[in-house]
Design a protein around this motif. Sequence first.
Motif, short mmCIF file in Angstrom:
data_model
loop_
_atom_site.label_atom_id
_atom_site.label_comp_id
_atom_site.label_asym_id
_atom_site.label_seq_id
_atom_site.Cartn_x
_atom_site.Cartn_y
_atom_site.Cartn_z
N PHE A 58 0.83 -1.21 0.00
CA PHE A 58 0.00 0.00 0.00
C PHE A 58 0.86 1.25 0.00
O PHE A 58 0.55 2.24 -0.67
N LEU A 145 -12.86 9.30 -1.47
CA LEU A 145 -12.16 8.20 -2.15
C LEU A 145 -12.04 8.45 -3.64
O LEU A 145 -11.05 8.09 -4.27
N ASP A 146 -13.08 9.05 -4.24
CA ASP A 146 -13.10 9.14 -5.69
C ASP A 146 -12.77 10.54 -6.21
O ASP A 146 -13.04 10.84 -7.37
N THR A 147 -12.22 11.40 -5.33
CA THR A 147 -11.89 12.74 -5.81
C THR A 147 -10.67 12.72 -6.71
O THR A 147 -10.68 13.23 -7.83
N ASN A 148 -9.61 12.16 -6.20
CA ASN A 148 -8.38 12.08 -6.99
C ASN A 148 -7.53 10.94 -6.43
O ASN A 148 -7.92 10.28 -5.46
N LEU A 149 -6.37 10.72 -7.06
CA LEU A 149 -5.54 9.59 -6.63
C LEU A 149 -5.05 9.76 -5.19
O LEU A 149 -4.87 8.78 -4.48
N GLY A 151 -6.77 11.10 -2.76
CA GLY A 151 -7.87 10.64 -1.92
C GLY A 151 -7.92 9.13 -1.85
O GLY A 151 -8.02 8.53 -0.77
N SER A 152 -7.84 8.47 -3.01
CA SER A 152 -7.90 7.01 -3.03
C SER A 152 -6.79 6.41 -2.18
O SER A 152 -7.04 5.60 -1.28
N VAL A 156 -7.31 4.78 1.77
CA VAL A 156 -7.22 3.32 1.86
C VAL A 156 -6.04 2.91 2.74
O VAL A 156 -6.17 2.06 3.62
N MET B 235 -7.51 -3.20 -4.02
CA MET B 235 -7.62 -1.99 -4.84
C MET B 235 -8.61 -2.19 -5.98
O MET B 235 -9.41 -1.29 -6.29
N PHE B 238 -12.06 -1.94 -4.57
CA PHE B 238 -12.42 -0.55 -4.25
C PHE B 238 -12.67 0.25 -5.53
O PHE B 238 -13.59 1.05 -5.59
N PHE B 242 -16.20 1.28 -4.99
CA PHE B 242 -16.25 2.48 -4.15
C PHE B 242 -15.66 3.69 -4.84
O PHE B 242 -15.40 4.70 -4.21
N GLY B 243 -15.38 3.58 -6.11
CA GLY B 243 -14.99 4.76 -6.87
C GLY B 243 -13.55 5.21 -6.70
O GLY B 243 -13.20 6.30 -7.15
N THR B 244 -12.68 4.41 -6.06
CA THR B 244 -11.29 4.82 -6.03
C THR B 244 -10.73 4.77 -7.45
O THR B 244 -11.34 4.19 -8.36
N LEU B 245 -9.56 5.36 -7.64
CA LEU B 245 -9.06 5.58 -9.01
C LEU B 245 -7.73 4.89 -9.24
O LEU B 245 -6.99 5.26 -10.16
#
Lengths: 221, 630
Positions: A58, A145-149, A151-152, A156, B235, B238, B242-245
């Motif tokens: 991660f 989570l889905d705003t930008n990398l 955030g992701s 996480v 990943m 997700f 869950f919309g991760t990128l």
Amino acid sequence: MAIIEQTGTDVTAAPPSPPEQGHGHGGHGGPGPSAALTNPKLAMWLFLASDCLFFGAFISAYLLYRGREQDGPTPRELFDIPFTSATSFILLMSSLGMVLALAAIQRGDHRRFRLWIMATALFGATFVAGQIFEFTEFYRKGLSLDTNLFGSSFFVLTGFHGAHVCMGILWLLSLWGMSMQGRLGPEKAESVEIAGLYWHFVDVVWIVIFTVIYLMPQPGT
Amino acid sequence: MTTVEKAPPVSRRDVGLLRRPRATTGFASWITTVDHKKIGILYVCTALVFFVLGGVEALLIRLQLFGPNGTVLTAGQYNQMFTMHGTTMVFLVGMPIAIGLGNYFVPLQIGARDVAFPRINMFGYWVVLLGGIFMYSSFFLGGAPDGGWFGYTPLTSAPLDSGFLPGRGPDFWTMGLILLGIGSTTSAINFIVTCINMRCPGMSLLRMPVFTWMMLVIAFLTLFAIPPVTVALTMVFFDRNFGTLFFDPAAGGDPLLYQHLFWIFGHPEVYILILPGMGIVSETLPVFSRKPLFGYAIVVFSGIAIGFLGWGVWAHHMFVTGLGPVAISAFGLATMLIAIPTGVKIFNWLGTVWGGSVRLTTSMLFSLGFIAMFTIGGLSGVMHSVVPADTQQTDTYFVVAHFHYVLFGGLILALFAGFYYWYPKVFGRMLDERMGKLNFWTMFIGFNLTFAPMHLLGLWGQPRRTYRYDEGLGWEALNQLVTVGSFIIAFSVLVFIVNAVVSKSRGKVAGDDPWDGRTLEWSISSPPPEYNFAEIPEVHSRDDFWHRKYTEDDEGRLVPLPSGGAEAHAAAGHDGHGIHLPSPSYFPLVTALGLPILGYAAVFQNVWLALLGAVVLLYGIYAWAIEPAD
Ligand code: HEM
Ligand SMILES: [Cu+2]
């Protein structure tokens, strides 16, 4: 996650008594086996080694994606370094509590053990509370989570670390409960030691994460 | 068990939340057992069921490809078939069979009465069984996984509503593999602790039988290979849900990160699959050649070397992704290097057979078949390490031919060698040798008819994972041959199953030591008593049991020792009274049940299911924790 619960608990469950009684392996301890580490302790070390790679992967992803956010808030706009430093410091202090708790149970001093194990758990809980506060703050400022990398990978990585801490808190509280019920005799001191290994590990991982996420100069600075 | 233990004080026994199970026979005993031997049998039988399922999928694939423009399967069904076939064979057949054999024989080979953590052992089994059922349930819950066994992104990670891979298949796949990873991690830890801490007196590491050694090596590989893939799968899940990128190129994400994480796991994984096979033939070849393993230490150390080098070659699966010339050259060279320890092993096996008094039993035939077929697969593997060649071969049937030569010709043939070798120990009766020979020859011929032509088809350009081909490309005849071959394999597997079932009640009685074995498992009765060893043995050399039976005269000829042998040893033991064994338990099952519930909760994003799963899991864990371990 369940990996952690699993191994963690069995370590508490498996008796720290010597293997010859514990699992009926008579004739143990001859020239062949190295008895350097008891079974549960060795198992914990192996699990932690494996967990290192879990966080390692991660963290690598986080590093790879640093500075790649295309829109939305960036780390520099969001971080409140003094606040996070304070909660990190509290988490580090909890390790001290863990050491004192272990020392107490090894002396057979249950009153002090319960005091310190509770303190450790509370310090851990304070850290998690700080993390929840930070998450909501960031979310309010437009990061999810889905705003930008960023955030992701931020949510996480720190989220899984937070889950590790929560698991540890549960474990510590269970030890506290066992001690209240008088189920934590001196022969079980090792299960406290093993919980301690886990707890210190989670702390050390946080030091790495904290350094990587908050302290390393942000790209473009 | 109950006969062995004196009635314990009830208060201590019934501390748990459920009554402590006591049955030692019948259905209940199999559900609650913590005996490593029973767990081993459960693993192997379960994996054989999945082997048949994966085989049926392969046959459907082959029926579809029998002629041009096949109509047996639709494109979508075809994708599900090859994905589930590959996933099944790797995670639900290859790994569990090896873990099952290891479960049964590692403690016996190191002179232990059980593994280090009997209940965790059972937990691992339940996770594999439930994880497999979980994945296969996807067929009834909106479609099976269809993104290939390595599930490349962004195909698998594109959000559900994007229209790529509609249906829940990929989510079942990611969650299922995460579950199975939890199971394999627990068994890996168990194997390592067992091998390090539970060896009998005198059993130094360099006296451990090679099979046990290889199980130890793959336990380490498993321990470190599972986390990266768990992260990659998380990943993907997700991203999809869950919309991760992480793997969304439009947002700056890098699909290659997935490939790296997957293959950092994936390449060690292929060694996790093949090393147990290598361990098995390193047991059978010496026994059936009546010679010690040639260069034991070298075989062990090359196994370890393969284990280490296996971490440095993952990108040979990514030669055509544009990594750049330096990277691909380095990974190509590293891959070639692995051929060295592998080749060393092959020569050691040949050296073992050379000049021995060879007995061509079925087990031996499978072992020799393994050497030959694995060598072919290894050689086409070296061809892949030459990057320009691989650029042509990748994603064609040439690759399919290659990995079936190592996985089927290597792993599966070795596992069958192990079945014929160890069946008498497990069930006390021999597998029928005539049916065995039929089993071997049909499998050997069927295997080569199926997979050898794929080399040519691949070089002629037939792409893998493609559900039909046009007429007139010159591929018809060989594809027909391949399909015929695959049905010969199916027949052969059927012969084995009949043999295994019939021999269990009607086979020749085996005796303790039917093959004149060398390792400790042959020193005890067949099937072994629940406590394995009445007295924990003490070993004085490698192949200690052999040296208890034979000595050498001045010219190096074998001379039987009068006092040696299994009989003398067994007679010296007592009847096992008073040996304390770990008690059965429900909680590995309860705890393991929580995991697929959580899996369904994740796939269908249902909070109530998640709560239920968490409650079951926590209940299992707490009940487990307060239940005394023995
Ligand atoms: C009954 C014998 C078998 C037959 C006839 C068979 C046939 C096939 C065929 C034709 C494919 C290619 C499908 C395609 O690319 O369109 C395939 C893929 C594959 N097979 Fe097998 N196979 C057999 C046994 C095995 C075994 C024993 C293993 C491993 C232990 C295995 C592992 C795989 C894997 C990993 C793939 C790749 C799946 C993918 O592309 O995602 N197979 N098999
Ligand atoms: Cu590879």
